[in-house]
Design a protein around this motif. Structure first.
Motif, PDB file in Angstrom:
ATOM      1  N   MET A 355      50.888  48.226  70.798  1.00 35.83           N
ATOM      2  CA  MET A 355      49.476  48.605  70.813  1.00 35.83           C
ATOM      3  C   MET A 355      49.222  49.921  70.113  1.00 35.83           C
ATOM      4  SD  MET A 355      48.072  47.140  74.344  1.00 35.83           S
ATOM      5  CE  MET A 355      49.415  47.441  75.440  1.00 35.83           C
ATOM      6  N   LYS A 395      45.487  54.771  77.596  1.00 40.11           N
ATOM      7  CA  LYS A 395      44.732  54.167  76.489  1.00 40.11           C
ATOM      8  C   LYS A 395      45.150  52.718  76.257  1.00 40.11           C
ATOM      9  CE  LYS A 395      44.028  58.470  73.973  1.00 40.11           C
ATOM     10  NZ  LYS A 395      44.535  59.285  72.880  1.00 40.11           N
ATOM     11  N   LEU A 396      46.319  52.352  76.829  1.00 39.27           N
ATOM     12  CA  LEU A 396      46.852  51.009  76.572  1.00 39.27           C
ATOM     13  C   LEU A 396      46.360  49.972  77.576  1.00 39.27           C
ATOM     14  CD1 LEU A 396      50.591  51.934  75.824  1.00 39.27           C
ATOM     15  CD2 LEU A 396      48.678  51.856  74.234  1.00 39.27           C
ATOM     16  N   MET A 398      43.808  47.562  79.705  1.00 40.50           N
ATOM     17  CA  MET A 398      42.681  46.715  79.309  1.00 40.50           C
ATOM     18  C   MET A 398      41.417  47.034  80.120  1.00 40.50           C
ATOM     19  SD  MET A 398      43.645  44.833  76.793  1.00 40.50           S
ATOM     20  CE  MET A 398      44.850  45.953  76.127  1.00 40.50           C
ATOM     21  N   GLU A 402      38.092  52.129  75.581  1.00 37.84           N
ATOM     22  CA  GLU A 402      39.093  52.414  74.566  1.00 37.84           C
ATOM     23  C   GLU A 402      38.933  51.397  73.449  1.00 37.84           C
ATOM     24  OE1 GLU A 402      41.290  54.638  73.804  1.00 37.84           O
ATOM     25  OE2 GLU A 402      40.848  55.860  75.578  1.00 37.84           O
ATOM     26  N   GLU A 403      39.177  51.840  72.249  1.00 42.52           N
ATOM     27  CA  GLU A 403      39.089  50.928  71.120  1.00 42.52           C
ATOM     28  C   GLU A 403      40.384  50.119  71.042  1.00 42.52           C
ATOM     29  OE1 GLU A 403      37.109  49.809  68.459  1.00 42.52           O
ATOM     30  OE2 GLU A 403      35.604  50.471  69.918  1.00 42.52           O
ATOM     31  N   HIS A 404      40.447  49.038  71.803  1.00 42.83           N
ATOM     32  CA  HIS A 404      41.672  48.247  71.737  1.00 42.83           C
ATOM     33  C   HIS A 404      41.687  47.423  70.476  1.00 42.83           C
ATOM     34  CE1 HIS A 404      42.914  49.428  75.608  1.00 42.83           C
ATOM     35  NE2 HIS A 404      41.801  48.994  76.188  1.00 42.83           N
ATOM     36  N   GLN A 405      42.877  47.302  69.955  1.00 45.96           N
ATOM     37  CA  GLN A 405      42.997  46.475  68.762  1.00 45.96           C
ATOM     38  C   GLN A 405      42.669  45.039  69.144  1.00 45.96           C
ATOM     39  OE1 GLN A 405      46.947  47.034  67.429  1.00 45.96           O
ATOM     40  NE2 GLN A 405      46.474  48.919  66.319  1.00 45.96           N
ATOM     41  N   SER A 408      45.645  42.986  70.368  1.00 47.31           N
ATOM     42  CA  SER A 408      46.180  43.143  71.712  1.00 47.31           C
ATOM     43  C   SER A 408      45.277  42.481  72.753  1.00 47.31           C
ATOM     44  CB  SER A 408      46.428  44.611  72.030  1.00 47.31           C
ATOM     45  OG  SER A 408      45.299  45.369  71.723  1.00 47.31           O
ATOM     46  N   LEU A 409      43.969  42.590  72.537  1.00 52.00           N
ATOM     47  CA  LEU A 409      43.038  41.919  73.457  1.00 52.00           C
ATOM     48  C   LEU A 409      43.305  40.420  73.465  1.00 52.00           C
ATOM     49  CD1 LEU A 409      39.622  43.623  72.586  1.00 52.00           C
ATOM     50  CD2 LEU A 409      40.786  43.671  74.791  1.00 52.00           C
ATOM     51  N   ASN A 448      47.865  44.888  82.853  1.00 48.27           N
ATOM     52  CA  ASN A 448      46.931  44.309  81.889  1.00 48.27           C
ATOM     53  C   ASN A 448      46.666  42.833  82.165  1.00 48.27           C
ATOM     54  OD1 ASN A 448      46.217  46.566  80.537  1.00 48.27           O
ATOM     55  ND2 ASN A 448      47.773  46.365  78.934  1.00 48.27           N
TER      56      ASN A 448
END
Ligand SMILES: Nc1ncnc2c1ncn2[C@@H]1O[C@H](COP(=O)(O)OP(=O)(O)OP(=O)(O)O)[C@@H](O)[C@H]1O
Ligand SMILES: [Mg+2]
Length: 664
Positions: A355, A395-396, A398, A402-405, A408-409, A448
């Motif tokens: 991530m 930040k990792l 869910m 946070e701007e999750h990639q 990863s979502l 997560n």
């Protein structure tokens, strides 16, 4: 609890198949190297001649001095002789290689190859084989033939030389004897003359008779005192005295004649020997007969290309397979999903990408940094770089904010989908999240997955069953006490210690992140509590069973984060009590062999291993993901739509992004 982990034949075949590049590479490279090397070795030829050796009977050698070899092994000595410089010299001379005026050094260089022959005795016969190995077929034959001939010449010369010495010796003896004989003859003759011996005895006796007759005649004429009478009487007396001594003289005489006779016979014998020695000296035939003459061999004896290549091929194949197993054991990589599934015999439930790319500060002096320059990937560990700062780890998770990639979502959603289908959409499922080794991402995955399930409207309780290293409460910023340990050790009801959204809101996380997260009210947390000294024992208490039964009734999903399988037994203790086990595997951190061991160990406790989550997969390692569609047949209509949408969206994306689009 059985902890053995044995590879069956199928496993071995799979390993060889998977590592075919190593196996075939090693095989071809080593075999080719041996082939090239062998073909470059100059060929060697062996030629052999054979000779029959008869023990020489040197004429006149009754003297033991000449039979010294009788006591030693004659053939041993002959074999030594064959490789001496004397024989080599004769061999070279026979070929006309030695010219007059050559220096000793030049001669030495010429005869050297002839000294390289190897003589050997053929069984219990008097046949000697003379062989040589050289790089030239013709030369090999020429050398052994010349040595056989040289040996023959040398032998004859040696034989004649011995005969000459015998002759000279016998001659000296003969001369000496001759002189002795002459002296003895004179002695005998003189003795005979002076003494009444043998035939002269009668003469002496008749002389006495005659003289006595003469005396009686004289006595008739003269008186007793007449001088003639006195003289004759004296003579008679003298003769009588000598006659009295006769037996003694006879013995003396016999002795003398005996001596003379023996000297005579010695002389005769020596004369015979002298004649024999003269004949032997003139002899032209040696006791050596050449039986087989060598002809140039057609094929070399070395190198044996076929043999070398065959042996090399077998050894390199074994080596290749061994290397494959070594590589397999230290390998931490994953190549394709099917391969992993094939290897583990369980499905891959999710592929979670790395991530955040985190690069630890390079320590220039560290040996590990240099290892990456090595061509052997087996010795490199690409994984292992962790984010330790809690703000970074947060930040990792869910939660929104946070701007999750996107990847990863989607990866967690896929995991959720697969988990749902793996448990056949049943409610009240308890899932244990574990891994083979430490720090593979169990806690993060458990958290997560729980959050993602909650977001899907499924009431989920995350239980921190890791009573050794509590992580989830730390990430979520809540106090870990009271928790699971307190429920198990004190009679506190679980409902009193379970954390809800409100508890999270008063924790360390920004309330906005919690509030804005969809479905967060479906998320419940059971922290570890005060870490106990005996976690495995606590987890095996009956109370734990009761707790799990109660939780099962109250939640759609109960996700238990646990310590790793291989170092400690906690995960194995929980295994049979849960509905399914999910193994987290971080590519590059743990050897795949360990993952298989963990899976086998969990399965052996009676746990239902649902599958594996590949975690923290770097972009470079995503090459195995194109085939990641294992659970496609389970996708419901919604998922199919999402897949379709992503397929369209993914046009123009990088290949690994496409992969993740496909999996969603
Ligand atoms: N998908 C990921 N992307 C980036 N970093 C990750 C990922 N998964 C795990 N990590 C990193 O690995 C660290 C360890 O994760 P986590 O605490 O979940 O592992 P664990 O297996 O529970 O460890 P332990 O054995 O100590 O319980 C995390 O703090 C994070 O830095
Ligand atoms: Mg953990």
């Amino acid at each position: 609890m059985p902890k053995t982990y044995e590879l069956d034949l199928g496993d071995y075949w799979r390993i060889v198949k998977r590592r075919k590049v190593i196996v075939l590479g090693t095989f071809f490279i080593i075999t080719a190297a041996i082939w090239i090397h062998t073909s470059r070795i100059p060929p060697t030829y062996k030629a052999a001649a054979s000779v029959k050796v008869d023990k020489p009977r040197t004429a006149g050698t009754t003297d033991p001095t000449f039979d010294v070899w009788e006591g030693t092994d004659f053939f041993e000595a002959q074999m030594e002789v064959i490789s001496t410089s004397g024989v080599a010299h004769e061999a070279a001379s026979a070929l006309g290689l030695i010219k007059e005026g050559m220096t000793e050094k030049e001669v030495g260089a010429i005869i050297e190859p002839f000294q390289g022959v190897i003589p050997s005795k053929r069984g219990n016969t008097n046949i000697l084989d003379i062989s040589v190995t050289t790089n030239d077929s013709k030369q090999a034959a020429m050398i052994v033939n010349a040595v056989a001939k040289g040996y023959q010449i040398w032998s004859l010369k040696d034989h004649n030389e011995q005969a000459k010495q015998v002759r000279e010796y016998v001659w000296d003896l003969l001369k000496e004897n001759e002189e002795k004989l002459r002296l003895k003859e004179v002695e005998v003759r003189e003795f005979k003359e002076k003494n009444p011996i043998g035939a002269s005895l009668g003469t002496f006796q008749s002389q006495v008779v005659d003289m006595e007759i003469k005396l009686s005649n004289l006595l008739e004429k003269y008186t007793d005192r007449h001088p003639e009478v006195t003289e004759l009487r004296g003579q008679i007396e003298n003769l009588k005295v000598r006659l009295a001594k006769f037996p003694e003289l006879e013995m003396q005489f016999n002795k003398l004649t005996g001596e003379l006779q023996s000297l005579n016979s010695i002389y005769g014998g020596l004369k015979q020997k002298y004649e024999d020695a003269k004949i032997a000296e003139a002899q032209t035939v040696s006791g050596i007969t050449i039986l087989d003459v060598a002809s140039p061999p057609d094929s070399p004896i070395a190198p044996d290309l076929q043999k070398n290549v065959t042996i090399g091929a077998v050894i390199s194949l074994i080596l290749g397979i061994l290397l494959a197993f070594v590589k397999e054991n230290v390998d931490t990589s994953i190549s394709t999903i099917e391969e992993v599934e094939d290897f583990l015999q369980v499905p891959i439930l999710g592929v979670i990408p790395e991530m955040v790319h985190f690069t630890p500060p390079e320590k220039k002096w560290e040996w590990r940094n240099w290892l990456k320059f090595l061509p052997f990937k087996a010795f490199q560990r690409s994984g292992g770089s962790d984010i330790t700062a809690i703000e970074e780890v947060r930040k990792l998770i869910m939660l929104s904010g946070e701007e999750h990639q996107f990847s990863s979502l989607e990866a967690y959603k896929t995991l959720r989908t697969n988990v749902n289908f793996a448990v056949a959409q049943k409610k009240g499922q308890i899932l244990e999240i574990t891994s083979a080794g430490a720090r593979e991402g169990k806690s993060l995955t458990a958290l997560n997955l729980s959050l993602t399930l909650a977001q899907n409207g499924q009431k989920t309780c995350l239980v921190s069953g890791d009573l050794r290293r509590e992580t989830v409460s730390r990430i979520l910023g809540v106090n870990k006490e009271p928790g699971l340990v307190e429920i198990l050790t004190k009679d506190i009801p679980w409902s009193d210690v379970i954390r809800k959204t409100t508890d999270l809101l008063v924790g360390e996380l920004p309330p906005d992140r919690i509030l804005q997260t969809m479905g967060i009210d479906n998320f419940y947390l059971l922290t570890s509590g005060r870490l106990p000294p005996n976690p495995a024992e606590l987890l095996s208490l009956d109370k734990m069973r009761t707790l799990l039964t109660e939780l099962r009734q109250n939640f759609d999903f109960v996700i238990i984060d646990t310590p790793p399988v291989l170092p400690v037994s906690d995960a194995s203790v929980l295994g049979p009590q849960v509905d399914g086990v999910i193994l987290v595997y971080q590519v590059g951190r743990t050897a795949r062999g360990a993952l298989k061991r963990a899976k086998v160990q969990m399965a052996s406790t009676g746990a239902n291993v649902l599958g594996v989550v590949l975690n923290n997969i770097k972009a470079a390692e995503m090459k195995m993901a194109p085939t990641y569609y294992y659970y496609k047949e389970y996708y419901g209509p919604d998922e199919q739509l999402v897949r379709e949408r992503h397929r369209k969206k993914s046009q123009g994306k990088s290949w690994w992004e496409k992969i993740f689009s496909r999996t969603a």
